[in-house]
Design a protein around this motif. Structure first.
Motif, PDB file in Angstrom:
ATOM      1  N   ILE A 169       0.841  -1.202   0.000  1.00 39.00           N
ATOM      2  CA  ILE A 169       0.000   0.000   0.000  1.00 39.00           C
ATOM      3  C   ILE A 169       0.872   1.246   0.000  1.00 39.00           C
ATOM      4  O   ILE A 169       0.589   2.223  -0.718  1.00 39.00           O
ATOM      5  N   SER A 283      -4.955   2.323  -9.393  1.00 37.25           N
ATOM      6  CA  SER A 283      -5.976   2.763  -8.435  1.00 37.25           C
ATOM      7  C   SER A 283      -6.884   1.593  -8.037  1.00 37.25           C
ATOM      8  O   SER A 283      -7.246   1.449  -6.863  1.00 37.25           O
ATOM      9  N   HIS A 287      -7.282  -0.123  -4.334  1.00 36.31           N
ATOM     10  CA  HIS A 287      -8.601  -0.345  -3.727  1.00 36.31           C
ATOM     11  C   HIS A 287      -8.720  -1.775  -3.199  1.00 36.31           C
ATOM     12  O   HIS A 287      -9.162  -2.005  -2.064  1.00 36.31           O
ATOM     13  N   MET A 290      -6.321  -2.258  -0.141  1.00 37.06           N
ATOM     14  CA  MET A 290      -6.867  -1.635   1.067  1.00 37.06           C
ATOM     15  C   MET A 290      -8.036  -2.442   1.617  1.00 37.06           C
ATOM     16  O   MET A 290      -8.244  -2.509   2.828  1.00 37.06           O
ATOM     17  N   ASN A 291      -8.795  -3.067   0.737  1.00 36.55           N
ATOM     18  CA  ASN A 291      -9.930  -3.882   1.172  1.00 36.55           C
ATOM     19  C   ASN A 291      -9.462  -5.107   1.948  1.00 36.55           C
ATOM     20  O   ASN A 291     -10.169  -5.596   2.839  1.00 36.55           O
ATOM     21  N   GLN A 298     -10.616   1.972   5.079  1.00 34.03           N
ATOM     22  CA  GLN A 298     -11.017   2.256   3.701  1.00 34.03           C
ATOM     23  C   GLN A 298     -12.478   2.698   3.617  1.00 34.03           C
ATOM     24  O   GLN A 298     -12.805   3.687   2.967  1.00 34.03           O
ATOM     25  N   ASP A 303      -9.951   5.119  -0.083  1.00 33.34           N
ATOM     26  CA  ASP A 303      -8.704   4.404  -0.396  1.00 33.34           C
ATOM     27  C   ASP A 303      -7.482   5.300  -0.243  1.00 33.34           C
ATOM     28  O   ASP A 303      -6.537   4.968   0.479  1.00 33.34           O
ATOM     29  N   GLN A 304      -7.495   6.430  -0.942  1.00 31.33           N
ATOM     30  CA  GLN A 304      -6.279   7.230  -1.045  1.00 31.33           C
ATOM     31  C   GLN A 304      -5.927   7.928   0.268  1.00 31.33           C
ATOM     32  O   GLN A 304      -4.756   7.974   0.654  1.00 31.33           O
ATOM     33  N   ALA A 307      -4.649   5.232   2.601  1.00 27.63           N
ATOM     34  CA  ALA A 307      -3.315   4.776   2.192  1.00 27.63           C
ATOM     35  C   ALA A 307      -2.264   5.835   2.514  1.00 27.63           C
ATOM     36  O   ALA A 307      -1.133   5.495   2.899  1.00 27.63           O
TER      37      ALA A 307
END
Length: 494
Positions: A169, A283, A287, A290-291, A298, A303-304, A307
């Motif tokens: 990540i 991207s 996603h 992060m999931n 998240q 996400d961003q 992260a």
């Protein structure tokens, strides 16, 4: 007068050393510290009393892992039992480096342990002269043993769940930020470059990605005819824009351009298009990652932003250790120290400013909602870090709490209490975990469980429902058992 024995854990095995004149040596601690490096003086005080080598490298790794956790391994337990069984009448003290391991040895073996006083200095001397104190050992063999065990111990400690690696990540969000800068720079360059030939295209297609695709497709504007309307419409996703590009190409004020220049522009436009497409794939990858790693963080802030918080903290574990006040201003360290230096107002938010919640809040409530959001982010990161089975139930619940707090600031609707919301989230997470475990159980094991439940049934309604849902094969067995019982009853009556 008690005798002192010092336990030293080496990569080759366990060694016990006897210390002569322990009480006199402990009184002259400064002299001991200065003479530790002298092998002649040290060897006159410390002698090897026993040595238990490791049989295999796997056994060495298991023993060292147990010692690092403060647990007495079986090999060490047998070695100490055999050694101190011969010294029952004498009072003995065992010098040890780790106090936690010393307490475990005292409990299991019954020998008094000490880790202070002269013991650390004697252990330092043993570590320094170990190859010379043990016969048949050399510095080279000791170094090889230490290197091999060190590598295997490090590999065992570094092992982690591959699917929950937060390092990916950190690298992904860093690459995503770099790609954003590069794509914007390259898009500006292609717009300037192609505008010499077709300046009207910039106003019709303002999007960078579509402009690069359109420039790659059009090439020379003189070749743009009505036959290319459908293909151009697929690129710009608008029929009116496609027609406007064709009309503008006929009346353009741009300069003529050579074939070589058009080829270079086309190649550069193709590179920009590929970079933009790769940015979308990256991207999507972020996603999905992060999931798996931080689903609650998240679902709470996206996400961003999540992260970036993990990247700035260094890892998800570090982020989980931070208090909410640190998470709130994470990313605004320069502004914080500048405010502290000038004694002005400290910043209200850092990286979490990019969250949609702070943008939706009013000007007066931005500080309050950022503090509340940082609190929920801290909770979500700790849940993600220490929860064995990842779930997004808590993140969705925390997000709803932030939404309710925003409504409270706007309309005055009092939100629910945190303890009630968390109880519901825990129950929902438990139900989700049960459903996933039930789905992962094979069909054969499910049938066995049903048969066992039918065999021990007491006539309750719930078990009857389970019997109806069973297969015919599972239903036949209880019936046969009932017939046998009836036969046995008849035999007894007769």
């Amino acid at each position: 007068m008690s005798n002192l024995y010092v336990l030293y854990e080496h990569a080759a095995g366990f060694a016990l050393f006897s210390v002569k004149e322990f009480e006199e040596v402990s009184m002259f601690l400064p002299q001991v510290e200065s003479s530790v490096t002298d092998i002649a003086k040290f060897n006159s005080i410390v002698k090897l009393a026993g040595f238990s080598p490791f049989k295999t490298a796997i056994a060495a790794l298991e023993n060292i892992n147990a010692i690092s956790e403060g647990i007495v391994p079986q090999d060490l337990l047998h070695f100490l039992d055999d050694f101190f069984a011969k010294l029952k009448k004498k009072k003995c003290t065992l010098g040890i480096a780790d106090a936690k391991l010393g307490a475990a040895i005292t409990e299991s073996v019954g020998v008094q342990c000490s880790h202070f006083g002269v013991v650390p200095e004697i252990l330092r001397g043993i570590r320094f002269h170990f190859a010379k104190l043990v016969k048949g050992f050399t510095d080279k063999s000791a170094g090889v043993a230490q290197l091999g065990l060190g590598h295997s111990y490090s590999r065992a400690k570094v092992k982690f769940n591959v699917h929950r690696s937060d390092n990916m990540i950190i690298q992904s969000i860093a690459l995503l930020d770099q790609l954003d800068k590069d794509v914007n720079t390259f898009s500006m360059r292609i717009r300037e470059w192609y505008s010499y030939h077709f300046p009207e295209l910039v106003k019709i297609v303002p999007d960078n990605y579509m402009f690069a695709k359109a420039a790659k497709f059009i090439k020379d504007r003189k070749d743009l005819t009505q036959d290319k309307h459908e293909e151009l419409e697929q690129i710009v996703m608008d029929s009116a824009k496609a027609q406007a590009i064709i009309d503008a190409g006929k009346m353009s004020m741009g300069m003529d351009i050579s074939i070589v220049d058009l080829i270079n522009i086309e190649l550069f436009a193709e590179r920009v298009v590929k970079l933009s497409e790769y940015r979308k794939k990256l991207s999507t990858y972020l996603h999905n990652k992060m999931n798996m790693v931080a689903p609650n963080l998240q679902s709470l802030i996206g996400d961003q932003v999540g992260a970036r918080l993990i990247s700035h903290a260094g890892s998800l574990t570090n982020l989980a250790k931070y208090p909410a006040s640190t998470v709130q201003i994470l990313g605004a360290e320069k502004a914080l120290f500048r405010a502290l230096k000038t004694r002005s107002n400290t910043p209200k938010y850092g990286l979490i400013y990019h969250s949609s919640f702070i943008g939706r809040a009013g000007l007066k409530n931005k500080g309050r909602i950022s503090r509340f959001l940082a609190n929920k982010c801290s909770i979500a990161s700790r849940i993600d870090c220490f929860l064995e089975q990842p779930t997004s139930v808590f993140g969705e619940t925390l997000k709803q709490q932030v939404e309710d707090r925003l409504k409270f600031y706007e309309s005055g609707d009092v939100p629910r209490k945190n303890i009630e919301v968390m109880k519901e989230a825990i129950e929902a997470a438990g139900q989700e975990a049960n459903t996933t475990t039930n789905n992962n159980v094979p069909q054969s094991e499910k049938k066995k469980k049903k048969r066992q439940s039918n065999g021990t049934s007491n006539g309750n309604g719930s078990i009857l429902v389970a019997e109806e849902n069973e297969t015919p094969e599972a239903d036949e067995e209880p019936k046969k058992k009932k017939k046998k019982k009836n036969k046995n009853k008849l035999a007894v009556e007769a």
